[in-house]
Design a protein around this motif. Sequence first.
Motif, PDB file in Angstrom:
ATOM      1  N   VAL A 135     -20.373  65.974  23.772  1.00 28.61           N
ATOM      2  CA  VAL A 135     -21.415  64.956  23.758  1.00 28.61           C
ATOM      3  C   VAL A 135     -21.183  64.004  24.915  1.00 28.61           C
ATOM      4  O   VAL A 135     -20.097  63.427  25.052  1.00 28.61           O
ATOM      5  CB  VAL A 135     -21.416  64.173  22.438  1.00 28.61           C
ATOM      6  CG1 VAL A 135     -22.488  63.080  22.469  1.00 28.61           C
ATOM      7  CG2 VAL A 135     -21.642  65.108  21.254  1.00 28.61           C
ATOM      8  N   GLU A 181     -21.955  60.654  26.012  1.00 32.09           N
ATOM      9  CA  GLU A 181     -22.487  59.416  25.470  1.00 32.09           C
ATOM     10  C   GLU A 181     -23.004  58.475  26.551  1.00 32.09           C
ATOM     11  O   GLU A 181     -23.548  57.409  26.220  1.00 32.09           O
ATOM     12  CB  GLU A 181     -21.420  58.731  24.611  1.00 32.09           C
ATOM     13  CG  GLU A 181     -21.022  59.568  23.407  1.00 32.09           C
ATOM     14  CD  GLU A 181     -20.214  58.787  22.387  1.00 32.09           C
ATOM     15  OE1 GLU A 181     -20.339  57.549  22.352  1.00 32.09           O
ATOM     16  OE2 GLU A 181     -19.452  59.421  21.639  1.00 32.09           O
ATOM     17  N   THR A 182     -22.857  58.844  27.806  1.00 32.68           N
ATOM     18  CA  THR A 182     -23.456  58.023  28.869  1.00 32.68           C
ATOM     19  C   THR A 182     -24.958  58.255  28.950  1.00 32.68           C
ATOM     20  O   THR A 182     -25.680  57.435  29.522  1.00 32.68           O
ATOM     21  CB  THR A 182     -22.812  58.327  30.230  1.00 32.68           C
ATOM     22  OG1 THR A 182     -23.070  59.700  30.589  1.00 32.68           O
ATOM     23  CG2 THR A 182     -21.305  58.086  30.180  1.00 32.68           C
ATOM     24  N   VAL A 196     -29.635  58.051  23.761  1.00 34.84           N
ATOM     25  CA  VAL A 196     -30.006  58.804  22.567  1.00 34.84           C
ATOM     26  C   VAL A 196     -31.394  59.397  22.772  1.00 34.84           C
ATOM     27  O   VAL A 196     -32.240  58.833  23.456  1.00 34.84           O
ATOM     28  CB  VAL A 196     -29.997  57.887  21.327  1.00 34.84           C
ATOM     29  CG1 VAL A 196     -30.510  58.630  20.094  1.00 34.84           C
ATOM     30  CG2 VAL A 196     -28.603  57.357  21.066  1.00 34.84           C
ATOM     31  N   ARG A 224     -28.085  65.063  25.539  1.00 34.32           N
ATOM     32  CA  ARG A 224     -26.704  64.577  25.687  1.00 34.32           C
ATOM     33  C   ARG A 224     -25.677  65.517  25.056  1.00 34.32           C
ATOM     34  O   ARG A 224     -24.475  65.287  25.165  1.00 34.32           O
ATOM     35  CB  ARG A 224     -26.578  63.165  25.108  1.00 34.32           C
ATOM     36  CG  ARG A 224     -26.829  63.048  23.634  1.00 34.32           C
ATOM     37  CD  ARG A 224     -27.255  61.628  23.229  1.00 34.32           C
ATOM     38  NE  ARG A 224     -26.374  60.590  23.693  1.00 34.32           N
ATOM     39  CZ  ARG A 224     -25.761  59.711  22.870  1.00 34.32           C
ATOM     40  NH1 ARG A 224     -25.910  59.814  21.566  1.00 34.32           N
ATOM     41  NH2 ARG A 224     -24.997  58.770  23.359  1.00 34.32           N
ATOM     42  N   SER A 231     -22.285  60.222  17.103  1.00 33.35           N
ATOM     43  CA  SER A 231     -23.005  59.736  18.278  1.00 33.35           C
ATOM     44  C   SER A 231     -24.522  59.818  18.139  1.00 33.35           C
ATOM     45  O   SER A 231     -25.236  59.942  19.140  1.00 33.35           O
ATOM     46  CB  SER A 231     -22.555  60.500  19.541  1.00 33.35           C
ATOM     47  OG  SER A 231     -21.161  60.399  19.725  1.00 33.35           O
ATOM     48  N   CYS A 280     -26.422  62.091  17.416  1.00 33.26           N
ATOM     49  CA  CYS A 280     -27.076  63.291  17.936  1.00 33.26           C
ATOM     50  C   CYS A 280     -26.530  64.588  17.342  1.00 33.26           C
ATOM     51  O   CYS A 280     -27.136  65.645  17.531  1.00 33.26           O
ATOM     52  CB  CYS A 280     -26.987  63.341  19.464  1.00 33.26           C
ATOM     53  SG  CYS A 280     -25.309  63.315  20.109  1.00 33.26           S
TER      54      CYS A 280
END
Length: 592
Positions: free
Chosen positions: A152, A154-155, A158, A162, A307, A309
């Motif tokens: 994932v 995370e930068t 959402v 990602r 996260s 997602c």
Amino acid sequence: MGSSDTVAEAQCIDVLVVGGGPVGLITAYQLARTLPSPGSTIKIVEKHAKSTQDAYGRAITLFPRTAEMLDQLGLADTLAQQCFACRETVSYDASGCEVAGRGWAFMEHMKDTRWDFSLVLRQKHQEEVFRSALRQLGVTLDTNTALVDVNVDETNPVDTHRVTATLEDAKTGLRYTVRCKYLIGADGGKSTVRRALDIPFDGSSSVDKWVRIDGVVKTNIPKPRSYCAIESPTHGNVLWVALDHGGTRIGYAFTPERERAYPVFDEAAAMKEAIAAVRPFELEFERVDWWTVYVVGQRVARTFSVSDCVFLAGDSCHTHSSGAAQGMNTGIHDAVNLGWKLSLVLRGLASPSLLHTYERERRPNVEKLIKYDKSISRLMTMQLPEDWTGDPDADPNVVLGEVMAEAAAFSSGLGIFYEPDDVLNRVLLPCEGLIAPGRRAPDVSLRKPGTLELTRLHRETPNLAVFYIVVFSGDPQVTNATFQAFCDALESSAFLKGSVVGDANALPIACITVPAVAGPSAWELLGGRGPAGGGKVFYDVPEKEAHHRYGVDIQQGAVYVLRPDGWIGTSLPMSAEAVPALETYFRGFLVM
């Protein structure tokens, strides 16, 4: 979890579902029937070849609430064509005498639903139905495809791509990557998704083991085509279930004494012990379809998502015994809860924060199941629960009946509810006598205008990731002025008007108006106007079943919001003041 070098350019999709069992299939199916171009936006993979994985065995029973949800997805009728509809239960003591009120007796009292029986159909056949429905929507299960890694980024924001998943073709060994906005782990108790993301799986396994064996049998049991418990002094509370296609499942405790008697426990041994388990009745196997030995335990994932997602559903985030026959039911509840929410987010109709309600709603119900399962699984092996404070000499069979009866509303699913909150299950106006938000929306009989043909509320509120404003308008001779005021306010709402009258860019909201009486024309019955919100009209039946079951005074009326999954979002008195409350409700998670 590391990955090796990959080949082939990454494919970009919206959702990757890992796991081709009922939970994964139902999740993918919900998305496929509500998302545009599902064939290019949804991918579902399964590491096993289904010709092997489709062996008999595994889960068998769908309880009424699960059947209701599958009905709203358009799948239950097909399942019912093949199922064994079990409406009879029986318990026999060690001498073979029938005893009342024990074992599975609660199943004979699952009322307030059209699906008032246990829908028994082996998982093999259920999956065939689900895969067929999915194929008709352009999505095919990719078998022999294993997930080997998940990353994932995370930068990335959402609701963007990602998540990167590495997949492997079991036949060729080729590895390739898929980038997706969301990944659903529905890949069972040994979930690769859960392990790849290092999500702790809290709980324990016991020393208790059970045997399950399916086949075609001959027996002198008086009621063989039932859900049956046999209180064996040597094999615990023995399970006997009539299956689809003339089969029978037998389950019994595999005690240490039994285990020590066999250097190798094979199919012949499983049959021999099954014959001993059902004594004093006789048993002969004509054919064995499947058998297994497994360890009883209960575990729950520390978190159901990562996260915002990656989400876990079904056995990948909670495991337990089959003692209460809840495994597949609970997994399907997960899938249904998550599916419509994810659809709305992907279509840009709801805030991604809506997905936070998935674990918030499902975890408390999973924890209730685990609590019951710990007691039920011990009692079925003739042990009192670990937290038992009653008579230490109590008969476990009697206590089991009491626990099963206590859990009846939860086990049938008809009593499962979600706590009131500030998002989906909201108390917005005083609603004395009405069903509270977060409770199941009961199915009730309705009549179509003109023909007066009978229909049902659940059939008229299919799960298409749409909310339904249901206006119980009461007796028109008494409530006409109030109904007119409500409709005027609804049509004046800048937020709701375009959403409920068929605007192409509308929010996912539809309206149904239910007068308490029938008339020659809905227009005349509603005081010279169409139904609220430009939706449909259905008349209550002469007995006023719909109004009574929903607690509506026919001289006052009421307004309900039904969630896509058939739970109540909010309940309101019918008045012009209900419209601002509806705006508040929908503004809490929908975006325009």
